[in-house]
Design a protein around this motif. Structure first.
Motif, short mmCIF file in Angstrom:
data_model
loop_
_atom_site.label_atom_id
_atom_site.label_comp_id
_atom_site.label_asym_id
_atom_site.label_seq_id
_atom_site.Cartn_x
_atom_site.Cartn_y
_atom_site.Cartn_z
N LEU A 1 0.83 -1.20 0.00
CA LEU A 1 0.00 0.00 0.00
C LEU A 1 0.87 1.26 0.00
O LEU A 1 1.82 1.37 0.77
CB LEU A 1 -0.92 0.02 1.22
CG LEU A 1 -1.93 -1.12 1.34
CD1 LEU A 1 -2.78 -0.93 2.59
CD2 LEU A 1 -2.81 -1.21 0.10
N THR A 2 0.51 2.21 -0.85
CA THR A 2 1.21 3.49 -0.88
C THR A 2 0.73 4.36 0.28
O THR A 2 -0.28 4.06 0.93
CB THR A 2 0.95 4.23 -2.20
OG1 THR A 2 -0.44 4.60 -2.25
CG2 THR A 2 1.30 3.36 -3.39
N ARG A 3 1.43 5.45 0.53
CA ARG A 3 1.03 6.36 1.60
C ARG A 3 -0.36 6.93 1.33
O ARG A 3 -1.19 7.05 2.24
CB ARG A 3 2.04 7.49 1.74
CG ARG A 3 1.77 8.44 2.91
CD ARG A 3 2.83 9.53 2.98
NE ARG A 3 2.62 10.40 4.12
CZ ARG A 3 3.04 10.15 5.35
NH1 ARG A 3 3.67 9.02 5.62
NH2 ARG A 3 2.82 11.01 6.33
N LEU A 4 -0.64 7.27 0.08
CA LEU A 4 -1.94 7.81 -0.28
C LEU A 4 -3.04 6.78 -0.02
O LEU A 4 -4.12 7.11 0.48
CB LEU A 4 -1.95 8.23 -1.75
CG LEU A 4 -3.05 9.20 -2.20
CD1 LEU A 4 -2.98 10.51 -1.43
CD2 LEU A 4 -2.94 9.46 -3.70
N GLU A 5 -2.77 5.53 -0.34
CA GLU A 5 -3.74 4.46 -0.09
C GLU A 5 -3.95 4.25 1.40
O GLU A 5 -5.09 4.05 1.85
CB GLU A 5 -3.26 3.16 -0.75
CG GLU A 5 -3.36 3.19 -2.27
CD GLU A 5 -2.67 2.02 -2.94
OE1 GLU A 5 -3.03 1.71 -4.09
OE2 GLU A 5 -1.77 1.41 -2.31
N ARG A 6 -2.89 4.32 2.19
CA ARG A 6 -3.03 4.16 3.64
C ARG A 6 -3.87 5.30 4.23
O ARG A 6 -4.69 5.09 5.12
CB ARG A 6 -1.65 4.13 4.30
CG ARG A 6 -0.83 2.90 3.97
CD ARG A 6 0.62 3.08 4.42
NE ARG A 6 1.49 2.13 3.74
CZ ARG A 6 2.02 1.06 4.30
NH1 ARG A 6 1.76 0.80 5.57
NH2 ARG A 6 2.79 0.25 3.62
N ASN A 7 -3.63 6.51 3.73
CA ASN A 7 -4.41 7.65 4.21
C ASN A 7 -5.89 7.47 3.92
O ASN A 7 -6.75 7.70 4.78
CB ASN A 7 -3.91 8.94 3.55
CG ASN A 7 -2.64 9.46 4.18
OD1 ASN A 7 -2.12 8.89 5.13
ND2 ASN A 7 -2.12 10.55 3.64
N ALA A 8 -6.21 7.09 2.68
CA ALA A 8 -7.61 6.93 2.29
C ALA A 8 -8.28 5.82 3.10
O ALA A 8 -9.42 5.96 3.54
CB ALA A 8 -7.70 6.63 0.80
#
Length: 402
Positions: A146-153
């Protein structure tokens, strides 16, 4: 101050915060008054001011306690090794608390639906820190791709579900909370797609046609945006009129009272949601595809900011007199989603899930899309479906689309 006096001071302060939490959850930040808090304790408002200078300071204390409670959930979850185990532990800790709360064995905490209306630096900083700690649950084995953006979402999705659960849990008996925790955990981690099903939402036409984009729609759209931003009480007639460069007289031409306006904004939201469901059914080959198609279209509508849906947080601050009819309308939309979920289970596209809980969680996900941009810096328009909607259907730890 003697020890006995200090203990009495802290006990009274704790009682005031507990009373304020109830008022805050019932009326929101702007609706809560020191008089409300004092009346529940049988004291005069100056008795509250002795402990808290103003209602903003008191609301801050309420939210800081809530943050501390969620930090406790995270602390329990951090003991687990894998990301899957951590998210499951967080979910379990949350439901254990709600169970104790329902039995009167734990103090109520403030709901975060109206936290932005307070806008106190200490609360904002604490909330962001809490968000980051919850995001760290996705750092364990099983979430490496998971990318950082995916983790945030996905963190925003996880939190948003927790915030909405307090609404539908109130309809259950405490003895059923453990079952609800199991069903919720299953949805969060494994989604609702049956084995072999694939992610394939269909495009829908604009949910608001050109014929509807008249002055009345523009008015409701502006009012919806302002109520979402500032709550029912913060969205004054003056502010709504100013946003559209209208006079107060023009406002009252459209709606006789502000309550009437709020009901109209909610009705607009319900109409858009029902329209999305009807259109999705017409273009889809099974129940799952209809669900993902409707959800994707509604999240795009909500996230765009151009024609948002009225957030459920407005329910918290709406007058008590109109809340029952609005809750009933939301339940009607959830029931409509539940019917689609049942169709999907029947045709084999949706795995066996609790249709009522899943429908509530789907509604919460769509609603919370309005704040997705706050937590996903760099998110481009059109990315929200793969980044936010898809994990709801496939599970929070499923790798993102290539």
């Amino acid at each position: 101050m003697t020890r006995r006096t200090s203990e009495r001071f802290q006990r009274r302060k704790k009682d005031i915060v507990a009373s304020a939490v109830q008022a805050l959850n019932r009326k929101g930040v702007r609706g809560m008054t020191l008089a409300d808090v004092a009346a529940q304790l049988g004291i005069v408002p100056t008795g509250v001011i002795y402990y808290f200078k103003n209602k903003e300071e008191l609301a801050e204390a309420c939210f800081m306690l809530a943050v501390a409670r969620y930090e406790g959930f995270v602390q329990e979850a951090e003991a687990a090794e894998s990301a899957r185990e951590r998210i499951a532990a967080f979910n379990r800790a949350y439901f254990n608390f709600r169970h104790a709360e329902a039995l009167g064995q734990a103090e109520h905490v403030a709901v975060f639906n109206d936290v932005r209306a307070l806008n106190r630096e200490a609360v904002n900083v604490a909330y962001v820190d809490m968000f980051r700690r919850i995001r760290s649950l996705f750092d364990g084995p099983g979430a490496e791709q998971l990318t950082r953006l995916e983790r945030n979402a996905r963190t925003h999705l996880l939190l948003s579900e927790a915030f909405w659960e307090v609404v539908w849990l109130s309809k259950l008996e405490p003895e059923d909370y453990e079952r609800a925790a199991d069903r919720t955990q299953s949805l969060l981690l494994d989604g609702l797609m049956a084995g072999g099903a694939r992610w394939d939402p269909r495009p829908l036409p604009d949910l608001i046609g050109e014929a509807e984009a008249d002055a009345g729609e523009q008015f409701l759209r502006a009012a919806t945006q302002l109520i979402n931003e500032e709550g029912y009480l913060g969205a004054s007639v003056d502010k709504i009129s100013a946003r559209l460069n209208l006079t107060k007289g023009a406002f009252y031409y459209h709606h006789e009272t502000k309550d009437e306006l709020v009901v109209a904004c909610f009705e607009r939201t319900f109409q858009i949601m029902r329209r999305a469901i009807r259109q999705a059914e017409r273009v889809s080959s099974n129940g799952l595809q209809a669900l993902m198609t409707a959800a994707a279209a509604l999240v795009e509508c909500q996230a765009s900011g151009d024609s948002p849906l009225l957030r459920t947080s407005a329910l918290t601050t709406a007058p008590v007199s109109i809340q029952p009819q609005l809750h009933a309308k939301f339940d009607g939309v959830a029931d409509r989603f539940a019917a689609l979920i049942s169709d999907g289970i029947a045709d084999g596209s949706v795995r066996p899930v609790d249709v009522n809980i899943t429908a509530q969680m789907l509604t919460a996900m769509i609603n919370a899309a309005a704040e997705l941009h706050f937590w996903t810096p760099g998110l481009e328009r059109g990315q929200e479906v793969d980044l936010y909607v898809r994990p709801f259907f496939e599970g929070l730890l499923t790798p993102g689309a290539a």
